[in-house]
Scaffold this active site. Structure first.
Site, PDB file in Angstrom:
ATOM      1  N   GLU B  50      42.371  52.636   8.787  1.00  0.00           N
ATOM      2  CA  GLU B  50      42.703  51.343   9.372  1.00  0.00           C
ATOM      3  C   GLU B  50      41.483  50.837  10.115  1.00  0.00           C
ATOM      4  O   GLU B  50      41.041  51.450  11.086  1.00  0.00           O
ATOM      5  CB  GLU B  50      43.834  51.507  10.386  1.00  0.00           C
ATOM      6  CG  GLU B  50      45.206  51.201   9.842  1.00  0.00           C
ATOM      7  CD  GLU B  50      46.252  51.300  10.945  1.00  0.00           C
ATOM      8  OE1 GLU B  50      46.052  50.711  12.024  1.00  0.00           O
ATOM      9  OE2 GLU B  50      47.255  51.989  10.709  1.00  0.00           O
ATOM     10  N   ASP B  61      48.223  46.389  22.368  1.00  0.00           N
ATOM     11  CA  ASP B  61      47.379  47.561  22.582  1.00  0.00           C
ATOM     12  C   ASP B  61      47.316  48.017  24.024  1.00  0.00           C
ATOM     13  O   ASP B  61      47.299  47.207  24.953  1.00  0.00           O
ATOM     14  CB  ASP B  61      45.957  47.267  22.084  1.00  0.00           C
ATOM     15  CG  ASP B  61      45.876  47.313  20.576  1.00  0.00           C
ATOM     16  OD1 ASP B  61      46.253  48.355  20.008  1.00  0.00           O
ATOM     17  OD2 ASP B  61      45.470  46.309  19.970  1.00  0.00           O
TER      18      ASP B  61
END
Ligand SMILES: Cc1ncc(COP(=O)(O)O)c(C=O)c1O
Lengths: 401, 263
Positions: B50, B61
């Site tokens: 990724e 995040d």
């Protein structure tokens, strides 16, 4: 007048661009809100608190000396600065905290820029006995010390946010991150008519009390609707609140004033309606200040409440369709207006509000004598005295030294 | 390209292993050195990579990846530069490994959906993960990606009601990314007790592989999860290892997790 073109959409703007973890909570909020709206006891409860605790309706005040000084339209002020806690923000926090209580939520989080929304949230939480955490950019914690104290005095926990520009946008990121991890029992009270659906609608509906009162008060005070209404625009909650009830009245000019900061060509401003481009920030598609690669730019304004690189989707739609006119005022113009209003009307307006006043003179002249201009006084300037006085106070007028 | 993702899962399965999807931040510490980090991950055993593309406001995040995004932006990382300078070189070094872009929807919108889809396809990207694009908002983007042969990989959360989770799984491209914890990315000592049930439910409904991600950082966690999922995603732990100790640490951690994924 309905500006919603599809569920959660205002033309191209709006939507729900959030992590999947939050989607069920937003759906739950949407349903709970619809159920609350359909229940007359909820409206009655909100109205009662606004009357007994907030002090609504706020007055519509003639600004006689400004009218004279500007030499144009009659100038009237819608006095949200007289609402409890000193700004319009309380209209929304009372509504949302009551909604959260109905939903059985155990705790409240919020973000704040100027601290005004944080104070209003902390106040509503104190009133209804819910624990409250407020995320605030570290820079704003410094700039708005008075409001930090007020939140703490009211029993809220203030969490300074050190990431990014350390201002409102970062506080909102942090509030969203925290909400993702506590979504089961926590309600996030967003402070402006921004964020993912249904927030722009919920906040607008709770703030539309300003415009609804103004309709009635204008009829009583000068026998017709205003010819123009002007409000400052950060995220846009005071603006959509006062303007929304007039969208269907073509005779009423609607004007939003954004933060021009150091000037539109300085790159340091908060003018997302004027210079923003289409993008996604904090869960909705709207006009945002960003670079060509889609990175959000830092906004700048002397007023912490306008220091935001986005704007609510409904205002973006009203601006793009031309229903709302958009202007800007620089930091210096806002400061000059602060003193003008203080000395001519005996009102210390918030620095945010001072931006709306800064465009008042030309608007009054454009409209001309016999017309009525209403300025939405979104809040009082007590929170800004440290920022303003640090630049020195102009000498007194008409008094021998 | 979706064939590449399916093949990678099939290869891992044939070896009796769960697949390791390894996340890194392109441009951390700078663009060329992040290629070394990604390459090291593959050498350590990562089956799919990724490629994180930094966004200024990463609401999904936690602090580790947020910090990496800030460093990447400072180092001049942009989607265009990642597609020009990181992806082709990585694809050249690891031609068998499917590459998946992970970023936020605004970054894609700024480039333009069609332009991105075309470039991604040309440069060898197999799929895209956008953590702030739930199914309701993904219609036009997914149609564009479908037309280009790039998979828009959906996410499923612990808060997603079962019927919605099944709908997401049924309609998925590439693989289903099951978010393990209600929260942002970052290492967790404990994973939710009902995670395995959730994974089984999604797996039953899904026509593509199912992986668990968010919060996973140890060989033991990988081992437990590989009984209920086709693989795991490891992000923050790898980003932190690469940031503090360099590519070899990311390689070692991938190898360690891979041992946990043996069935
Ligand atoms: C007095 C005042 N006016 C305006 C604003 C800007 O918010 P909005 O644009 O949502 O009304 C704020 C925000 O803190 C404020 O405190």
């Amino acid at each position: 007048m309905n500006t919603q073109t599809a569920v959660g959409r205002f033309g191209r703007f709006g939507g729900r661009y959030v992590p999947e973890t939050l989607v069920p909570a937003l759906m739950e909020l949407e349903e709970a809100y619809a159920a609350a709206r359909a229940d007359p006891t909820f409206d009655a409860e909100v109205a009662q608190v606004l009357r007994e605790f907030v002090g609504r309706p706020t007055t519509l005040t003639p600004a006689r000396r400004l009218t004279e000084a500007w030499g144009g339209a009659h100038v009237w002020l819608k006095r949200e600065d007289l609402a409890h806690t000193g700004a319009h923000k309380i209209n929304n926090t009372v509504g949302q905290v009551l909604l959260a209580r109905r939903m059985g939520k155990k705790r409240i989080i919020a973000e704040t820029g100027a601290g005004q929304h944080g104070v209003a949230t902390a106040t509503a939480c104190a009133l209804f006995g819910l624990p409250c955490e407020v995320f605030m950019g570290a820079l704003d914690v410094e700039r708005q010390a008075l409001n930090v104290f007020r939140m703490r005095a009211l029993g809220a926990v203030v969490r300074p946010v050190e990431s990014g520009s350390k201002t409102l946008k970062d506080a909102m990121n942090e509030a969203m991150r925290t909400w993702v991890s506590q979504v089961e029992d926590t309600h996030y009270v967003i402070g402006s008519a921004a964020g993912p659906h249904p927030y722009p609608t919920v906040v607008r509906d709770f703030q539309a009390i300003i415009g609804r009162e103004l309709r009635t008060q204008a009829q009583a005070a000068f026998g017709k609707l205003p010819d123009a209404i002007v409000a400052c625009v950060g995220g846009g909650s005071n603006a959509i609140g006062v303007l929304h009830p007039f969208i269907g009245d073509p005779s009423v000019r609607l004007i939003g004033v954004e933060a021009g900061g150091h000037g539109l060509d300085s790159g340091q401003h908060g003018a997302s309606l004027t210079l923003g481009t289409e993008g996604v920030l904090h869960g909705s598609r709207s006009l945002v200040l960003q670079d060509a690669d889609g990175q959000i730019q830092e906004a700048h304004s002397i007023s912490a409440g306008l220091d935001y690189p986005g704007v609510g989707p409904e205002l973006a739609h009203l601006a793009k369709t031309g229903r709302m006119e958009v202007r800007t005022a620089t930091d210096d113009e806002a400061l000059a207006s602060f003193y003008e209003v203080a000395r001519l009307e005996g009102i210390l307006p918030a620095l945010e509000t001072s931006h709306a006043f800064a465009r008042g003179r030309e608007l009054a002249r454009e409209l001309g004598a016999g017309k009525y201009l209403v300025i939405n006084c979104s809040g009082r300037g007590d929170k800004d005295v440290a920022t303003i006085s640090a630049r020195g106070v102009p000498p007194a007028v008409g008094v021998k030294p | 390209m979706s064939g590449a993702i399916a093949k990678a899962f099939a290869r891992a399965k044939a070896r009796g292993e769960g697949a390791l999807v390894a996340y890194g931040m392109a441009g951390d510490p700078d663009l060329p050195r992040s290629v070394d980090v990604f390459t090291a991950m593959v050498e350590g055993g990562a089956d799919i990579v990724e490629v994180g593309v930094a966004f200024s406001d990463p609401i999904a995040d936690g602090p580790v990846i947020q910090g990496a995004a800030e460093r990447a932006l400072k180092a001049g990382s942009t989607l265009k530069r990642v597609l020009d300078e990181v992806v082709p070189e990585l694809h050249r070094r690891c031609p068998e490994t499917p590459l998946v872009i992970m970023t936020y929807v605004n970054v894609i919108m700024a480039m333009g959906e069609e332009r991105f889809a075309k470039l991604a396809r040309e440069r060898g990207i197999s799929g895209v993960i956008l953590p702030d694009l739930p199914p309701e908002e993904s219609g036009s983007l997914r149609a564009t990606f479908d037309a280009s042969g790039v998979d828009l990989i959906p996410l499923c959360a612990p808060t997603t009601p079962p019927a919605r989770a099944e709908a997401i799984a049924k309609d998925a491209r590439g693989f289903v990314y099951c978010v393990a914890v209600a929260g942002v990315t970052g290492m967790r000592a404990e994973l939710p007790a009902d995670l395995s049930q959730r994974l089984e439910l999604v797996r039953k409904a899904s026509s593509v592989p199912v992986v668990a991600g968010f919060g996973i950082s140890t060989r033991e966690q990988a081992h437990t999860l590989s009984a209920h999922a086709d693989g795991v995603v490891v992000g923050s732990a790898l980003v932190r290892a690469a940031h503090t100790e360099g590519p070899q640490a990311a390689r070692a951690l991938c190898a360690e997790i891979k041992r946990g994924l043996k069935r």
